[in-house]
Design a protein around this motif. Structure first.
Motif, short mmCIF file in Angstrom:
data_model
loop_
_atom_site.label_atom_id
_atom_site.label_comp_id
_atom_site.label_asym_id
_atom_site.label_seq_id
_atom_site.Cartn_x
_atom_site.Cartn_y
_atom_site.Cartn_z
N SER A 12 -1.01 62.27 14.49
CA SER A 12 -1.63 60.99 14.81
C SER A 12 -2.59 60.57 13.71
O SER A 12 -2.99 61.39 12.87
N ALA A 13 -2.97 59.31 13.74
CA ALA A 13 -3.92 58.79 12.75
C ALA A 13 -5.24 59.57 12.81
O ALA A 13 -5.84 59.87 11.77
N HIS A 14 -5.66 59.91 14.00
CA HIS A 14 -6.92 60.65 14.16
C HIS A 14 -6.85 62.01 13.47
O HIS A 14 -7.79 62.43 12.79
N GLN A 15 -5.74 62.70 13.62
CA GLN A 15 -5.57 64.00 12.97
C GLN A 15 -5.59 63.88 11.45
O GLN A 15 -6.08 64.77 10.76
N LEU A 16 -5.01 62.78 10.97
CA LEU A 16 -4.96 62.55 9.53
C LEU A 16 -6.36 62.40 8.95
O LEU A 16 -6.61 62.72 7.79
N LEU A 56 6.03 66.68 8.72
CA LEU A 56 5.01 66.02 9.54
C LEU A 56 5.35 64.54 9.61
O LEU A 56 5.57 63.89 8.58
N GLU A 57 5.46 64.03 10.83
CA GLU A 57 5.84 62.63 11.05
C GLU A 57 4.60 61.80 11.34
O GLU A 57 3.81 62.13 12.22
N ILE A 58 4.45 60.71 10.61
CA ILE A 58 3.32 59.81 10.80
C ILE A 58 3.88 58.41 10.98
O ILE A 58 4.73 57.98 10.18
N THR A 59 3.44 57.70 12.00
CA THR A 59 4.02 56.37 12.23
C THR A 59 3.62 55.43 11.10
O THR A 59 2.55 55.55 10.50
N GLU A 60 4.50 54.48 10.88
CA GLU A 60 4.25 53.51 9.83
C GLU A 60 2.92 52.79 10.08
O GLU A 60 2.13 52.60 9.17
N ASP A 65 -3.21 51.43 7.85
CA ASP A 65 -4.65 51.26 7.62
C ASP A 65 -5.35 52.60 7.40
O ASP A 65 -6.18 53.00 8.18
N GLN A 66 -4.97 53.28 6.37
CA GLN A 66 -5.60 54.56 6.02
C GLN A 66 -6.48 54.40 4.78
O GLN A 66 -6.22 53.58 3.93
N HIS A 67 -7.50 55.21 4.74
CA HIS A 67 -8.40 55.18 3.59
C HIS A 67 -7.97 56.22 2.55
O HIS A 67 -7.05 56.99 2.78
N ASP A 68 -8.67 56.23 1.44
CA ASP A 68 -8.31 57.14 0.36
C ASP A 68 -8.34 58.60 0.78
O ASP A 68 -7.53 59.40 0.33
N ALA A 69 -9.28 58.95 1.67
CA ALA A 69 -9.38 60.35 2.11
C ALA A 69 -8.09 60.80 2.79
O ALA A 69 -7.59 61.89 2.53
N ALA A 70 -7.54 59.93 3.64
CA ALA A 70 -6.31 60.27 4.33
C ALA A 70 -5.15 60.38 3.34
O ALA A 70 -4.28 61.25 3.47
N LEU A 71 -5.16 59.52 2.36
CA LEU A 71 -4.11 59.56 1.34
C LEU A 71 -4.19 60.88 0.56
O LEU A 71 -3.17 61.50 0.24
N GLN A 72 -5.42 61.32 0.30
CA GLN A 72 -5.60 62.61 -0.39
C GLN A 72 -5.11 63.76 0.49
O GLN A 72 -4.54 64.73 -0.01
#
Ligand code: C2E
Ligand code: CA
Ligand code: CA
Ligand code: CA
Length: 280
Positions: free
Chosen positions: A121-125, A150-154, A159-166
């Protein structure tokens, strides 16, 4: 507490009171479920469109509620996300499923290279401990990182920030593969997708449904073309009919998932599904 005459309270009807009470009860039950371990994992096969063999399974959480029986994730995942309880539930699902698939790979004929997909989920990310959690679970269970998806919904990716991308890059550096779930529902641009460190695109069931209703392949073709351009492999979800399977396979979709092959099942039933597909 509902002072009469205040505009905000005027819409606080008995019906909404019930809905709120229900929500409060659900949240209390959910906290207790986390403490008492009331969750189980069901598994749905991912099938190679060409050979029909089971190439992997997706882990799907179920809540075995003491009074309500089995509760599906659509009922509680949103609340689990907004309360942060999803981190604990997600960690359970990851550990349990990695352990289980490692056992199948060692003991079930045809499951030697089985892959495991787990929803994130987005929260876990956004959880700074995620990479350590995944690293720890892989080393505890012995499941190779290259066998975990790992599956993440589109929409969670958009709306993810740089930290999540890292975090995504760090997960991928472990050897894990990343899939965009429910693809086609989140309005992401090709240039945005191009920047994401993903490997797999899961075509949302709504596009597979369209194949039945209209026979129109153009949207699915466009998605498959986009995936090919980006160098991604594809999984079509929600395949319920043989004609959908054949149309998607003919257009080059590598992997399928859906009731046509099997619904999600309890872990006891997975070995026979793998063996049956092997014999077919
Ligand atoms: P999803 O990731 O898109 O998973 C596929 C859903 O479609 C599953 O519903 C599955 O049972 C259902 N499905 C599969 N094949 C078919 C088909 O042929 N026809 C139809 N009508 N449905 C099909 P489920 O298990 O109720 O899960 C719903 C959603 O809950 C999942 O959608 C996923 O977003 C979320 N979810 C499930 N388990 C987890 C989890 O462990 N963590 C998180 N964060 N989310 C989860
Ligand atoms: Ca999924
Ligand atoms: Ca999906
Ligand atoms: Ca879906």
């Amino acid at each position: 507490a509902k002072a009469a005459g205040k505009g905000r309270c005027a819409v606080y009807t008995p019906h909404m009171h019930e809905a709120l009470a229900e929500r409060v009860q659900l949240e209390a039950d959910l906290r207790r479920a986390v403490e008492e371990g009331q969750f189980r994992v069901a598994y749905q096969p991912l099938v190679d469109m060409g050979s029909g063999s089971v190439s992997g399974v997706e882990a799907l959480v179920r809540w075995h509620h003491p009074e309500r029986g089995v509760v599906g994730p659509l009922t509680f995942i949103p609340l689990a996300e907004s309360t942060g309880l999803i981190d604990a539930i997600g960690a359970y699902v990851l550990r349990e499923a990695c352990q289980q698939v490692a056992v199948w790979r060692d003991s079930v004929p045809g499951a030697e290279t089985m892959r495991l997909s787990v929803n994130l989920s987005a929260h876990q990310l956004g959880d700074p401990g995620l990479v350590d959690l995944v690293t720890g679970v892989l080393s505890e269970t012995g499941l190779p990182a290259t066998s975990l998806v790992l599956e993440i919904t589109e929409s969670a990716l958009v709306d993810q920030h740089d930290a999540a991308l890292q975090t995504l890059h760090a997960l991928r550096a472990l050897g894990i593969r990343l899939a965009i779930d429910d693809f086609g529902t989140g309005y992401s641009s090709l240039s945005y997708l191009h920047r994401l460190p993903v490997d797999i695109l899961k075509i949302d069931k709504s596009f597979v449904d369209r194949l039945s209703h209209t026979g129109d392949l153009s949207l699915v073709d466009a998605i498959l073309g986009m995936a090919a351009t980006l160098g991604l492999t594809t999984v079509a979800e929600g395949i319920e009919h043989a004609h959908q399977r054949h149309a998607l396979a003919a257009q080059g979709c590598a992997t399928g998932q859906g009731y046509h092959f099997s619904p999600p099942v309890d872990p006891e039933l997975v070995p026979e599904l793998v063996v049956a597909a092997l014999r077919a």
